[in-house]
Design a protein around this motif. Structure first.
Motif, PDB file in Angstrom:
ATOM      1  N   UNK A 105      28.162  -6.642  26.101  1.00  0.00           N
ATOM      2  CA  UNK A 105      27.172  -7.568  26.639  1.00  0.00           C
ATOM      3  C   UNK A 105      26.001  -7.769  25.688  1.00  0.00           C
ATOM      4  N   UNK A 106      25.805  -6.822  24.780  1.00  0.00           N
ATOM      5  CA  UNK A 106      24.683  -6.918  23.857  1.00  0.00           C
ATOM      6  C   UNK A 106      25.034  -7.695  22.583  1.00  0.00           C
ATOM      7  N   UNK A 107      26.299  -8.173  22.484  1.00  0.00           N
ATOM      8  CA  UNK A 107      26.745  -8.865  21.289  1.00  0.00           C
ATOM      9  C   UNK A 107      26.608 -10.379  21.451  1.00  0.00           C
ATOM     10  N   UNK A 108      26.367 -11.040  20.315  1.00  0.00           N
ATOM     11  CA  UNK A 108      26.198 -12.497  20.293  1.00  0.00           C
ATOM     12  C   UNK A 108      27.286 -13.106  19.407  1.00  0.00           C
ATOM     13  N   UNK A 145      48.456 -30.487  22.333  1.00  0.00           N
ATOM     14  CA  UNK A 145      49.453 -29.456  22.590  1.00  0.00           C
ATOM     15  C   UNK A 145      48.969 -28.092  22.096  1.00  0.00           C
ATOM     16  N   UNK A 146      49.190 -27.028  22.892  1.00  0.00           N
ATOM     17  CA  UNK A 146      48.778 -25.679  22.469  1.00  0.00           C
ATOM     18  C   UNK A 146      49.466 -25.280  21.167  1.00  0.00           C
ATOM     19  N   UNK A 147      48.745 -24.573  20.311  1.00  0.00           N
ATOM     20  CA  UNK A 147      49.275 -24.146  19.022  1.00  0.00           C
ATOM     21  C   UNK A 147      49.440 -22.633  19.004  1.00  0.00           C
ATOM     22  N   UNK A 148      50.681 -22.196  18.853  1.00  0.00           N
ATOM     23  CA  UNK A 148      50.974 -20.768  18.783  1.00  0.00           C
ATOM     24  C   UNK A 148      50.910 -20.296  17.334  1.00  0.00           C
ATOM     25  N   UNK A 149      50.505 -19.048  17.130  1.00  0.00           N
ATOM     26  CA  UNK A 149      50.514 -18.453  15.806  1.00  0.00           C
ATOM     27  C   UNK A 149      49.383 -18.893  14.898  1.00  0.00           C
ATOM     28  N   UNK A 150      48.320 -19.434  15.449  1.00  0.00           N
ATOM     29  CA  UNK A 150      47.154 -19.809  14.639  1.00  0.00           C
ATOM     30  C   UNK A 150      46.351 -18.550  14.321  1.00  0.00           C
ATOM     31  N   UNK A 151      46.045 -18.343  13.045  1.00  0.00           N
ATOM     32  CA  UNK A 151      45.211 -17.204  12.648  1.00  0.00           C
ATOM     33  C   UNK A 151      43.766 -17.496  13.031  1.00  0.00           C
ATOM     34  N   UNK A 152      43.192 -16.632  13.853  1.00  0.00           N
ATOM     35  CA  UNK A 152      41.830 -16.854  14.343  1.00  0.00           C
ATOM     36  C   UNK A 152      40.983 -15.605  14.121  1.00  0.00           C
ATOM     37  N   UNK A 153      39.677 -15.819  14.095  1.00  0.00           N
ATOM     38  CA  UNK A 153      38.746 -14.699  13.990  1.00  0.00           C
ATOM     39  C   UNK A 153      37.470 -15.056  14.724  1.00  0.00           C
ATOM     40  N   UNK A 154      36.816 -14.031  15.258  1.00  0.00           N
ATOM     41  CA  UNK A 154      35.553 -14.189  15.970  1.00  0.00           C
ATOM     42  C   UNK A 154      34.572 -13.157  15.422  1.00  0.00           C
ATOM     43  N   UNK A 155      33.398 -13.624  15.030  1.00  0.00           N
ATOM     44  CA  UNK A 155      32.388 -12.737  14.443  1.00  0.00           C
ATOM     45  C   UNK A 155      31.201 -12.620  15.392  1.00  0.00           C
ATOM     46  N   UNK A 156      30.831 -11.376  15.694  1.00  0.00           N
ATOM     47  CA  UNK A 156      29.697 -11.096  16.571  1.00  0.00           C
ATOM     48  C   UNK A 156      28.617 -10.356  15.799  1.00  0.00           C
ATOM     49  N   UNK A 157      27.393 -10.570  16.224  1.00  0.00           N
ATOM     50  CA  UNK A 157      26.281  -9.744  15.737  1.00  0.00           C
ATOM     51  C   UNK A 157      25.594  -9.129  16.948  1.00  0.00           C
ATOM     52  N   UNK A 158      24.954  -7.984  16.712  1.00  0.00           N
ATOM     53  CA  UNK A 158      24.229  -7.328  17.793  1.00  0.00           C
ATOM     54  C   UNK A 158      22.835  -7.935  17.883  1.00  0.00           C
ATOM     55  N   UNK A 159      22.448  -8.349  19.079  1.00  0.00           N
ATOM     56  CA  UNK A 159      21.146  -8.976  19.253  1.00  0.00           C
ATOM     57  C   UNK A 159      20.020  -8.030  18.835  1.00  0.00           C
ATOM     58  N   UNK A 160      19.052  -8.597  18.139  1.00  0.00           N
ATOM     59  CA  UNK A 160      17.870  -7.859  17.673  1.00  0.00           C
ATOM     60  C   UNK A 160      18.220  -6.729  16.706  1.00  0.00           C
ATOM     61  N   UNK A 161      19.353  -6.888  16.013  1.00  0.00           N
ATOM     62  CA  UNK A 161      19.758  -5.889  15.013  1.00  0.00           C
ATOM     63  C   UNK A 161      20.276  -6.647  13.792  1.00  0.00           C
ATOM     64  N   UNK A 162      19.454  -6.818  12.750  1.00  0.00           N
ATOM     65  CA  UNK A 162      19.840  -7.634  11.597  1.00  0.00           C
ATOM     66  C   UNK A 162      20.812  -6.957  10.633  1.00  0.00           C
ATOM     67  N   UNK A 163      21.158  -5.699  10.866  1.00  0.00           N
ATOM     68  CA  UNK A 163      22.013  -4.975   9.931  1.00  0.00           C
ATOM     69  C   UNK A 163      23.440  -5.523   9.954  1.00  0.00           C
ATOM     70  N   UNK A 212      30.488  -7.227  14.272  1.00  0.00           N
ATOM     71  CA  UNK A 212      31.843  -6.849  14.654  1.00  0.00           C
ATOM     72  C   UNK A 212      32.733  -8.082  14.603  1.00  0.00           C
ATOM     73  N   UNK A 213      33.932  -7.906  14.065  1.00  0.00           N
ATOM     74  CA  UNK A 213      34.863  -9.017  13.917  1.00  0.00           C
ATOM     75  C   UNK A 213      36.157  -8.724  14.664  1.00  0.00           C
ATOM     76  N   UNK A 214      36.692  -9.766  15.317  1.00  0.00           N
ATOM     77  CA  UNK A 214      37.984  -9.682  15.991  1.00  0.00           C
ATOM     78  C   UNK A 214      38.921 -10.684  15.326  1.00  0.00           C
ATOM     79  N   UNK A 215      40.127 -10.242  14.982  1.00  0.00           N
ATOM     80  CA  UNK A 215      41.087 -11.113  14.330  1.00  0.00           C
ATOM     81  C   UNK A 215      42.440 -11.015  15.028  1.00  0.00           C
ATOM     82  N   UNK A 216      43.191 -12.100  14.982  1.00  0.00           N
ATOM     83  CA  UNK A 216      44.504 -12.099  15.610  1.00  0.00           C
ATOM     84  C   UNK A 216      45.136 -13.466  15.518  1.00  0.00           C
ATOM     85  N   UNK A 217      46.133 -13.719  16.388  1.00  0.00           N
ATOM     86  CA  UNK A 217      46.810 -15.005  16.423  1.00  0.00           C
ATOM     87  C   UNK A 217      46.933 -15.482  17.864  1.00  0.00           C
ATOM     88  N   UNK A 218      46.956 -16.787  18.018  1.00  0.00           N
ATOM     89  CA  UNK A 218      47.062 -17.360  19.360  1.00  0.00           C
ATOM     90  C   UNK A 218      48.466 -17.140  19.925  1.00  0.00           C
TER      91      UNK A 218
END
Length: 338
Positions: free
Chosen positions: A71-74, A30-48, A53-59
């Motif tokens: 498109x350059x983010x992983x 069953x789908x879960x509403x209100x789950x705290x989620x986050x997604x972390x990206x790094x820029x390809x070929x850039x170790x800094x 970049x991070x995205x946070x929110x809720x379902x």
């Protein structure tokens, strides 16, 4: 004209951005509403770190969280958490960090459940150590934590193993193998040890149970990104008497090969009508890794009859090492997962 120029960077990002979705469900799907989620990206070929970049929110009501990244983010990491459920932490060992990154992702959050004391051990059986005779059924006792006599202290064959195979070549070139044979560093190895190190093998391990109505089955679900990786209760039905697991030296196992588990029903008692009236339950969490003359697995066993709960209190291992146990063997009694 100036307004249009200001819009160009935004329009360029929009055109190059990719749409991502993360769907979170519970064990029943069953789908879960209100789950705290986050997604972390790094820029390809850039170790800094500054390039990450991070995205946070809720379902939403459909259990979905949507986000966009260039498109350059992983995509490197996904997290999901909600009270009453085990957290999820999806990293590169679970398939993150690919280029290009997958656009759609799916996470299951298992219910939090009470932990109980269980028998736990990481088992390593080796032909060279006399604990795994080839082409012979070898029983293992979950309550004692050892193979059965005459090879060990075990008394009841809760699970049995049959290991057979043959060498089909070498993992190195013939020239390299001959050089290794003459190398003084390899002089201390027996022929069997040398072959085990550099040989390529093909064979099968059979996994079975010893009593009528005992059995083993593959887990219907496995959540590698959660602390609890298998459903808390062992199933009552669906067990089979024997499984066969083929093995080979190469390719070497990956993390994904370990994303499997097994339940076992053992010490089963049947009524006059042939139905199960009592049993003990266990699980093997992770793969049963097998090769020529070697089997490794981690098991959890509930010593209470008819109690199907298999979520371990890691501070309460009911199986204690025998007196005199030292070194690496001691660590095999130290559970690090539930």
């Amino acid at each position: 004209m100036k307004i249009r120029l200001y819009l160009l960077p935004f329009l360029a990002f929009t055109l190059l951005a990719r749409d991502y979705t993360l769907t979170v469900v519970d064990e029943s799907g069953q789908p879960m509403q209100g789950v705290a989620v986050s997604a972390l990206f790094s820029r390809m070929n850039d170790p800094r770190f500054a390039s990450m970049r991070s995205f946070e929110g809720k379902t939403d009501v459909q259990g979905v969280f949507r986000f966009m990244a260039g498109d350059e983010m992983c995509l490197d990491r996904l997290r999901a958490a909600k009270q009453g459920y085990f957290d999820a932490d999806v990293t590169e060992v679970h398939g993150m960090g690919k280029v290009p990154s997958d656009l759609s992702h799916f996470i299951t959050l298992p219910y939090e459940t009470n932990e109980i004391p269980l028998n736990y051990k990481e088992v390593q059986l080796r032909t060279l150590k006399g604990t795994l005779p080839r082409k012979t059924w070898v029983g293992f006792d979950f309550a004692i934590g050892d193979i059965v006599a005459p090879w060990g202290r075990g008394k009841v064959s809760d699970i049995r193993f049959w290991n057979e195979g043959e060498q089909i070549g070498w993992t190195e070139t013939d020239e390299t193998v001959e050089r290794f044979r003459k190398d003084k560093d390899h002089a201390r190895f027996s022929e069997a040890e040398f072959n085990g190190m550099y040989g390529s093998f093909r064979g099968t391990t059979k996994v079975g149970c010893g009593q009528p109505a005992d059995g083993v089955m593959r887990s219907p679900a496995f959540w590698p990104y959660c602390q609890l990786k298998m459903p808390a209760l062992a199933p009552t039905e669906g067990y089979t008497s024997v499984l066969e697991i083929p093995y080979a030296t190469l390719p070497y196992p990956s993390f994904q090969d370990d994303y499997v588990g097994y339940y076992l029903r053992v010490r089963t008692k049947l009524g006059p009508d042939g139905r199960v009236i009592s049993a003990h339950y266990a699980k093997i969490q992770g793969a049963i890794r097998c090769g020529y003359g070697a089997i490794t697995f981690r098991y959890y066993y509930n010593p209470v009859a008819d109690d199907r709960r298999l979520v371990m209190d890691r501070k309460s291992n009911l199986l204690q090492p025998p007196p005199g146990t030292e070194g690496v063997e001691l660590t095999r009694y130290d559970p690090y997962e539930r």
